[in-house]
Motif scaffolding. Sequence first.
Motif, short mmCIF file in Angstrom:
data_model
loop_
_atom_site.label_atom_id
_atom_site.label_comp_id
_atom_site.label_asym_id
_atom_site.label_seq_id
_atom_site.Cartn_x
_atom_site.Cartn_y
_atom_site.Cartn_z
N ALA A 280 0.81 -1.21 0.00
CA ALA A 280 0.00 0.00 0.00
C ALA A 280 0.84 1.27 0.00
CB ALA A 280 -0.93 0.01 1.22
N TYR A 281 0.21 2.33 -0.50
CA TYR A 281 0.76 3.68 -0.41
C TYR A 281 0.09 4.38 0.77
CZ TYR A 281 2.20 3.29 -5.39
OH TYR A 281 2.76 2.91 -6.59
N ALA A 282 0.85 5.08 1.57
CA ALA A 282 0.27 5.97 2.57
C ALA A 282 0.12 7.34 1.90
CB ALA A 282 1.15 6.03 3.81
N THR A 283 0.57 8.41 2.54
CA THR A 283 0.62 9.74 1.92
C THR A 283 2.02 10.29 2.15
OG1 THR A 283 -0.05 11.01 3.88
CG2 THR A 283 -1.82 10.09 2.50
N VAL A 284 2.19 11.57 1.89
CA VAL A 284 3.49 12.20 2.08
C VAL A 284 3.81 12.38 3.57
CG1 VAL A 284 2.72 14.60 2.07
CG2 VAL A 284 4.98 14.03 1.12
N SER A 285 2.81 12.24 4.44
CA SER A 285 3.02 12.44 5.88
C SER A 285 3.89 11.33 6.48
CB SER A 285 1.67 12.48 6.60
OG SER A 285 1.87 12.43 8.00
N HIS A 286 5.00 11.72 7.02
CA HIS A 286 5.93 10.76 7.63
C HIS A 286 5.30 10.10 8.86
CE1 HIS A 286 9.61 8.90 8.92
NE2 HIS A 286 9.74 9.69 9.98
N GLN A 287 4.72 10.92 9.74
CA GLN A 287 4.14 10.39 10.97
C GLN A 287 2.96 9.47 10.69
OE1 GLN A 287 5.51 10.63 13.96
NE2 GLN A 287 7.17 11.74 12.98
N ALA A 288 2.15 9.83 9.71
CA ALA A 288 1.01 8.97 9.36
C ALA A 288 1.47 7.65 8.78
CB ALA A 288 0.08 9.68 8.39
N GLN B 245 5.75 5.62 2.40
CA GLN B 245 5.47 7.05 2.43
C GLN B 245 5.58 7.57 1.01
OE1 GLN B 245 7.94 9.35 5.12
NE2 GLN B 245 7.56 11.27 4.02
N VAL B 246 4.53 8.22 0.53
CA VAL B 246 4.54 8.76 -0.82
C VAL B 246 5.56 9.89 -0.92
CG1 VAL B 246 3.18 10.03 -2.52
CG2 VAL B 246 2.18 8.07 -1.34
N MET B 247 6.37 9.85 -1.97
CA MET B 247 7.44 10.84 -2.16
C MET B 247 7.06 11.75 -3.32
SD MET B 247 10.51 8.04 -1.77
CE MET B 247 11.89 9.14 -1.40
N MET B 248 6.87 13.05 -3.02
CA MET B 248 6.55 14.04 -4.05
C MET B 248 7.27 15.34 -3.69
SD MET B 248 2.47 13.51 -4.89
CE MET B 248 1.86 13.99 -3.27
N ASP B 249 8.07 15.85 -4.62
CA ASP B 249 8.71 17.15 -4.39
C ASP B 249 8.33 18.18 -5.46
OD1 ASP B 249 10.18 16.10 -6.50
OD2 ASP B 249 12.15 16.46 -5.60
N CYS B 250 7.33 17.84 -6.30
CA CYS B 250 6.83 18.78 -7.31
C CYS B 250 5.51 18.22 -7.85
CB CYS B 250 7.83 18.99 -8.45
SG CYS B 250 8.12 17.51 -9.47
N ALA C 256 5.39 13.67 -10.37
CA ALA C 256 5.41 14.29 -9.04
C ALA C 256 6.81 14.29 -8.43
CB ALA C 256 4.45 13.56 -8.10
N CYS C 257 7.80 13.97 -9.25
CA CYS C 257 9.17 13.85 -8.74
C CYS C 257 10.16 14.56 -9.66
CB CYS C 257 9.58 12.38 -8.64
SG CYS C 257 8.51 11.36 -7.61
N THR C 258 11.11 15.26 -9.07
CA THR C 258 12.22 15.79 -9.84
C THR C 258 13.19 14.66 -10.18
OG1 THR C 258 13.48 16.28 -7.84
CG2 THR C 258 12.04 18.03 -8.69
N ASN C 259 14.06 14.91 -11.13
CA ASN C 259 15.12 13.94 -11.43
C ASN C 259 15.92 13.60 -10.19
OD1 ASN C 259 15.16 13.03 -14.15
ND2 ASN C 259 15.77 15.07 -14.84
#
Length: 329
Positions: free
Chosen positions: A45-53, A72-77, A118-121
């Motif tokens: 499963a995917y959670a969200t970008v929230s580390h604590q969640a 933890q979903v990883m998005m920086d853009c 949703a990710c930079t290089n």
Amino acid sequence: MKLLPWLNDVIFPAETRWNDLPKAVEMIHRVADQCLAVGTTGICAYATVSHQATLAALQTFGDRGFRGVIGQVMMDCGAPPELTRPTGQLIDEVDHTLDLFPPAGRMAAAVTPRFALACTNELLEDAGRLARRHQSIVQTHLAETISECEAVRARFSGKDYVAVYADADLLGSRSILGHGIHLDRTAQIQLAESGATIAHCPTANSFLGSGSMDRHSHRSYGIPIALGSDIGAGYERSMVRVGRAMIETATQLAISQGYEVGDSHRIPSAAEAWHQITAGNADALGWRDCGRIEPDASADLLVVRPDIPWLQTKDPLSTLMFAWDDRWI
């Protein structure tokens, strides 16, 4: 709705609520209850970008007795500001989570760049290095819609989707790639050589009108296939009904390609679908101790009591699948 508008208008606002940890924990318990109610004891499963969640989800599902992987979903853009994080912060947080929930654990963290847009290089490459160092599961999305694939080409200087992930070292035998609908022969060969698994999500693909994944074609190239609900868009929680949707999608594709419904090579049987949602999915994740009944395997067992005479029919496993009722569990 189509994928990209749906993300912006529906999913991203829903995920933002996970930034409130008490609300996230409430949802996590509800999801665990729903999974068990439909007979699911193992998840990827995917959670969200929230580390604590994400930490809360891993801990909760572990405490409830699940086997699984949560990332933890990883998005920086490419997402609202409240759902993006600096690249370095994401890498540090996921690194910490992998230390707490290592790949060998019954509940394990995963490296989960959401998808290329949703990710930079930099994030993709750092995520590839992090996954290699921990030998962790990699989760991301691949080639779900044509417009998404076109946007990836435009964003990454003409590279196709598979090449973007390959260049970031995100493809390998521990990579689970959601959807994989719109792939040409070159991409199929590259995926097969990498050992990456495509997670087929037929109900989500139908719901968003994304297309129909050609399971037979991917398998003919030697690409491993898992089966997922993609619950955000996949309207079925029950993996039995998702298995049925896999059969229905293959049937529709075979007919559209001019093949007979009785072509067993192109259309999976009910027995294959039952295998896919048990040992097949476990094998895709490298879990040799669950999804099957054999000595030394975990006793993740369901008792199912059908109220129909299924054993008296010509194909009992088909009857069980197409007449399925979650209340039998």
